[in-house]
Design a protein around this motif. Structure first.
Motif, PDB file in Angstrom:
ATOM      1  N   HIS A  32       0.881  -1.161   0.000  1.00  0.00           N
ATOM      2  CA  HIS A  32       0.000   0.000   0.000  1.00  0.00           C
ATOM      3  C   HIS A  32       0.927   1.220   0.000  1.00  0.00           C
ATOM      4  CE1 HIS A  32      -3.774  -2.117   1.779  1.00  0.00           C
ATOM      5  NE2 HIS A  32      -2.985  -3.001   1.182  1.00  0.00           N
ATOM      6  N   SER A  33       1.595   1.444  -1.131  1.00  0.00           N
ATOM      7  CA  SER A  33       2.540   2.562  -1.180  1.00  0.00           C
ATOM      8  C   SER A  33       1.777   3.883  -1.188  1.00  0.00           C
ATOM      9  CB  SER A  33       3.470   2.441  -2.391  1.00  0.00           C
ATOM     10  OG  SER A  33       2.765   2.561  -3.599  1.00  0.00           O
ATOM     11  N   ASP A  40      -1.791   9.733  -2.260  1.00  0.00           N
ATOM     12  CA  ASP A  40      -2.802   8.694  -2.442  1.00  0.00           C
ATOM     13  C   ASP A  40      -2.193   7.314  -2.210  1.00  0.00           C
ATOM     14  OD1 ASP A  40      -4.623  10.661  -3.187  1.00  0.00           O
ATOM     15  OD2 ASP A  40      -4.357  10.311  -5.340  1.00  0.00           O
ATOM     16  N   ILE A  41      -2.998   6.403  -1.696  1.00  0.00           N
ATOM     17  CA  ILE A  41      -2.561   5.017  -1.508  1.00  0.00           C
ATOM     18  C   ILE A  41      -2.616   4.310  -2.861  1.00  0.00           C
ATOM     19  CG2 ILE A  41      -3.059   2.819  -0.368  1.00  0.00           C
ATOM     20  CD1 ILE A  41      -2.130   5.017   1.551  1.00  0.00           C
ATOM     21  N   ARG A  42      -1.540   3.628  -3.184  1.00  0.00           N
ATOM     22  CA  ARG A  42      -1.434   2.850  -4.424  1.00  0.00           C
ATOM     23  C   ARG A  42      -1.225   1.393  -4.042  1.00  0.00           C
ATOM     24  NH1 ARG A  42      -2.997   6.976  -7.473  1.00  0.00           N
ATOM     25  NH2 ARG A  42      -1.484   8.650  -7.652  1.00  0.00           N
ATOM     26  N   LEU A  43      -1.989   0.496  -4.629  1.00  0.00           N
ATOM     27  CA  LEU A  43      -1.835  -0.929  -4.366  1.00  0.00           C
ATOM     28  C   LEU A  43      -0.911  -1.528  -5.408  1.00  0.00           C
ATOM     29  CD1 LEU A  43      -5.488  -1.944  -3.444  1.00  0.00           C
ATOM     30  CD2 LEU A  43      -3.639  -1.148  -1.952  1.00  0.00           C
ATOM     31  N   HIS A  67      12.359   2.872 -13.518  1.00  0.00           N
ATOM     32  CA  HIS A  67      11.874   2.269 -12.282  1.00  0.00           C
ATOM     33  C   HIS A  67      10.351   2.382 -12.236  1.00  0.00           C
ATOM     34  CE1 HIS A  67      15.920   2.005 -10.908  1.00  0.00           C
ATOM     35  NE2 HIS A  67      16.034   3.216 -10.407  1.00  0.00           N
ATOM     36  N   PRO A  68       9.693   1.394 -11.628  1.00  0.00           N
ATOM     37  CA  PRO A  68       8.250   1.535 -11.427  1.00  0.00           C
ATOM     38  C   PRO A  68       7.969   2.694 -10.463  1.00  0.00           C
ATOM     39  CG  PRO A  68       9.086  -0.423 -10.312  1.00  0.00           C
ATOM     40  CD  PRO A  68      10.219   0.143 -11.099  1.00  0.00           C
ATOM     41  N   ALA A  69       6.801   3.294 -10.581  1.00  0.00           N
ATOM     42  CA  ALA A  69       6.449   4.451  -9.746  1.00  0.00           C
ATOM     43  C   ALA A  69       6.533   4.131  -8.258  1.00  0.00           C
ATOM     44  CB  ALA A  69       5.056   4.946 -10.107  1.00  0.00           C
ATOM     45  N   ASN A  73       7.815   6.154  -4.675  1.00  0.00           N
ATOM     46  CA  ASN A  73       6.895   6.293  -3.545  1.00  0.00           C
ATOM     47  C   ASN A  73       7.483   5.707  -2.263  1.00  0.00           C
ATOM     48  OD1 ASN A  73       5.093   7.473  -5.314  1.00  0.00           O
ATOM     49  ND2 ASN A  73       3.856   5.634  -5.561  1.00  0.00           N
ATOM     50  N   LEU A  74       8.137   4.546  -2.359  1.00  0.00           N
ATOM     51  CA  LEU A  74       8.736   3.939  -1.162  1.00  0.00           C
ATOM     52  C   LEU A  74       9.897   4.768  -0.635  1.00  0.00           C
ATOM     53  CD1 LEU A  74       8.794   0.109  -1.921  1.00  0.00           C
ATOM     54  CD2 LEU A  74       7.148   1.404  -0.561  1.00  0.00           C
TER      55      LEU A  74
END
Length: 139
Positions: A32-33, A40-43, A67-69, A73-74
Motif C-alpha cells: 500500500h505505497s 494517495d494510496i497505491r496498491l 523504475h516503477p512508480a 513512492n517507497l
C-alpha cells in the motif's frame, strides 16, 4: 491500477494469499505505497522473497528502462501497510522499507534470479538499469 494488477489482487485476497496466475504461488505481497506527490494510496502486487521476518522485493518493472512508480513512492514514504499471506488468510501489517545497499545488492539479486529465471531475462531489455531491491520489515 491496471486490470492485471486488479485481477492479481482479487485472486490474492480470494485465495487467502495464494496466486496461481503468473506463477506467484505464495510469494506475493500487496504494498500500500503512498504517492510521493499525491499522498494517495497505491496498491502494488509484487513478487516477494520471505526471509525470516522480512521480505525482499525488486523494482524490475518486467525489464522496463524506468523504475516503477512505487520505487519513488517507497523512497519518499518508507513506512506503509502491506498485505501478506498469514496462516490461511490475508493479513495487513505495518512495515518499514529500506533500500538494500550496494554491498548487499549482488547477493540479494542472485536470490531473485535463483527463484525465477525470468528476473535475469529482464536485464536484457532494461538498457543497463540496475533494479532497486528493498527489504521490508514489520514496524
Amino acid at each position: 491500477m491496471t486490470d492485471f494488477n486488479e485481477m492479481i489482487i482479487n485472486e490474492f485476497r480470494s485465495n487467502n494469499g495464494h496466486v496461481e496466475t503468473a506463477g506467484f504461488g505464495d510469494n506475493l505481497v500487496v504494498l500500500h505505497s503512498i504517492g510521493a506527490k499525491s499522498g494517495d494510496i497505491r496498491l502494488n502486487p509484487l513478487f516477494a522473497l520471505s526471509e525470516d521476518d522480512s521480505w525482499l522485493i525488486v523494482g524490475s518493472a518486467a525489464g522496463a528502462v524506468k523504475h516503477p512508480a512505487w520505487v519513488h513512492n517507497l523512497r519518499a514514504n518508507p513506512r506503509i501497510e502491506m498485505e501478506i499471506p498469514d496462516d490461511g488468510k490475508v493479513a495487513t501489517i505495518t512495515v518499514d522499507v529500506t533500500e538494500v545497499p550496494d554491498s548487499e545488492w549482488d547477493a540479494d539479486w542472485k536470490k531473485f534470479t535463483d527463484a525465477s529465471p525470468g528476473f535475469g531475462e529482464y536485464t536484457k531489455t532494461a538498457e543497463g538499469r540496475k533494479f532497486p531491491i528493498f527489504r521490508i520489515t514489520r514496524a
